[in-house]
Design an enzyme around this catalytic site. Structure first.
Site, PDB file in Angstrom:
ATOM      1  N   PHE A 129       0.845  -1.190   0.000  1.00  0.00           N
ATOM      2  CA  PHE A 129       0.000   0.000   0.000  1.00  0.00           C
ATOM      3  C   PHE A 129       0.884   1.246   0.000  1.00  0.00           C
ATOM      4  CE2 PHE A 129      -2.902   3.198   1.719  1.00  0.00           C
ATOM      5  CZ  PHE A 129      -3.986   3.001   0.880  1.00  0.00           C
ATOM      6  N   ASP A 201       2.101  -4.778   8.760  1.00  0.00           N
ATOM      7  CA  ASP A 201       0.913  -3.943   8.610  1.00  0.00           C
ATOM      8  C   ASP A 201      -0.289  -4.885   8.549  1.00  0.00           C
ATOM      9  OD1 ASP A 201      -1.221  -2.400   7.701  1.00  0.00           O
ATOM     10  OD2 ASP A 201       0.024  -1.154   6.404  1.00  0.00           O
ATOM     11  N   ARG A 375     -12.460  -5.239  -6.606  1.00  0.00           N
ATOM     12  CA  ARG A 375     -12.117  -5.781  -5.292  1.00  0.00           C
ATOM     13  C   ARG A 375     -13.383  -5.944  -4.453  1.00  0.00           C
ATOM     14  NH1 ARG A 375      -8.225  -2.834  -0.874  1.00  0.00           N
ATOM     15  NH2 ARG A 375     -10.051  -1.491  -0.769  1.00  0.00           N
TER      16      ARG A 375
END
Length: 416
Positions: A129, A201, A375
């Site tokens: 990300f 993360d 998604r």
């Protein structure tokens, strides 16, 4: 292949079905974007009113003590800890994911450099990300002295990248685009075997699947509460530090809330002896208070049950799309293997953006990510099996009738 009636029967037998009533979901909408923003727990409106009207309005400054505002980051952290395989006194709910990443990464780099000056590199995936990459790039530039972010294209490339100058391996457990799931324990052990620390993360895994930070022997982790944890838009993030490092890592943001005795008002900074040193400034109490509403729902179930349903939902979605949308240019980019899949399914389509906009207009809310990726997030707390059926039927209709070609679905918005 399953029918709509089969899906309804699965819902009738679902032990988690009652949890859906805890959320305020608009009628006529299939919501498959909880991996971006979780829906509102019904209790959140009442809790927000309580904080604003009573605790702030009537309690005024007394509420820092009387309503427990001051201890809220730690108390919420203790409630969140079981969802990520952590213990009491190890987690804080505070700041944003980006800020927490900066704090932890800076502390880990400083610790590594002090022990072995040559260790100045951060290894990360190129497809991670963007905020993770940007924070690491900015920190390396700030520190200079040879610090660098070293990117790999695939997980398979990580072992070769772990040279003797690597300080930190920084990875996201579930890939935000594809839903691919890393083996946290194996990669953490790999990093440790090369003298590096492991920073994880958990933005797309906390609340979506069982996470075991202690069991994996990880060093530190960050994550957000507004996705699967349903804390609200922009709700505070969280951070975790392994007990062995809590009194060792030094935070680069030494704000007064991280002081050992904040109200001693000392001019010299003395860090809290534990994870509290990673607090910084005064907390955003109103939004922080709402995080508890999402955590309340998790305390009515366990992550093993949620994982079982998540895999069943995603298995069903993959099977139905492949059957009912056969012949259309959809490419599955999410791993089929359970051990390698998070709680989302992603498909690539040449006109992915327009297809998703048409699908949202039809009442099925997923989201789009470059390049060309549709998604869909599946949150077992409220997603039903019949929602999967309805989503696939809507997708087939959009593709079959080519409604995505309409001009209104071609214009890019600021948030896609």
């Amino acid at each position: 292949m399953p029918t709509r009636d089969d899906c309804l029967q699965l819902d009738a037998r679902d032990p988690l079905a009652g949890l859906r009533e805890a959320f305020d979901l608009p009628p006529g909408v299939v919501y498959l974007d909880g991996n971006s923003l979780g829906p509102r727990p019904k209790a959140a409106a009442e809790r927000a009113a309580q904080v604003v009207v009573q605790e702030w309005g009537q309690g005024l400054i007394r509420s820092w003590n009387d309503a427990g505002w001051f201890t809220l980051p730690r108390r919420l952290g203790d409630r969140l800890a079981p969802l990520i395989g952590a213990g009491p006194g190890e987690v804080l709910v505070t700041d944003t994911t980006s800020v927490n990443l900066f704090k932890l990464l800076a502390a880990m780099l400083a610790h590594q450099h002090a022990r072995q000056p040559r260790r100045r590199a951060i290894v990360c995936e190129r497809g991670n990300f963007p905020t993770d990459l940007h924070i690491a790039q900015g920190l390396a530039k700030l520190l200079q002295q040879g610090h660098e972010l070293r990117l790999v294209d695939r997980a398979e490339d990580i072992p070769a990248a772990l040279a003797d100058d690597v300080a930190v391996l920084m990875l996201t457990q579930v890939d935000y685009r594809t839903g691919a799931l890393h083996d946290m324990a194996a990669l953490t052990a790999l990093a440790h075997g090369h003298g590096a620390l492991a920073l994880w993360d958990l933005a797309h895994s906390a609340g979506a699947l069982p996470v075991d930070l202690r069991g994996a022997d990880a060093d530190a982790a960050v994550g957000c509460t507004y996705k699967y944890l349903n804390g609200g838009p922009g709700s505070p993030a969280f951070l975790w530090v392994a007990p062995r490092w809590q009194a060792v890592f030094e935070t680069p943001l030494s704000g007064w809330w991280g002081h050992a005795e904040p109200f001693a008002m000392e001019p010299q900074y003395r860090p809290d002896p534990g994870v509290g040193r990673f607090l910084c400034g005064t907390q955003a109490i109103v939004s922080q208070s709402l995080v508890a509403c999402g955590l309340d729902v998790f305390e009515r179930t366990d992550m093993a049950c949620l994982r079982t349903k998540s895999l069943a939902l995603t298995d069903l979605f993959i099977a139905l799309v492949e059957e009912r949308c056969a012949g259309f240019p959809l490419e599955l980019v999410t791993p089929r293997e359970h051990a390698r899949r998070g709680s989302q399914v992603s498909w690539r389509h040449p006109q992915g953006y327009a297809v998703m906009q048409a699908l949202i207009a039809a009442g099925v809310i997923g989201d789009y990510r470059e390049p060309g990726i549709l998604r869909f997030g599946f949150t077992p707390l409220y997603t039903r099996f019949v929602d999967v059926w309805e989503a696939v039927e809507a997708l087939r209709d959009v593709l079959q009738n080519e409604t995505w070609r309409e001009a209104r679905f071609q214009t890019r918005s600021a948030v896609t």
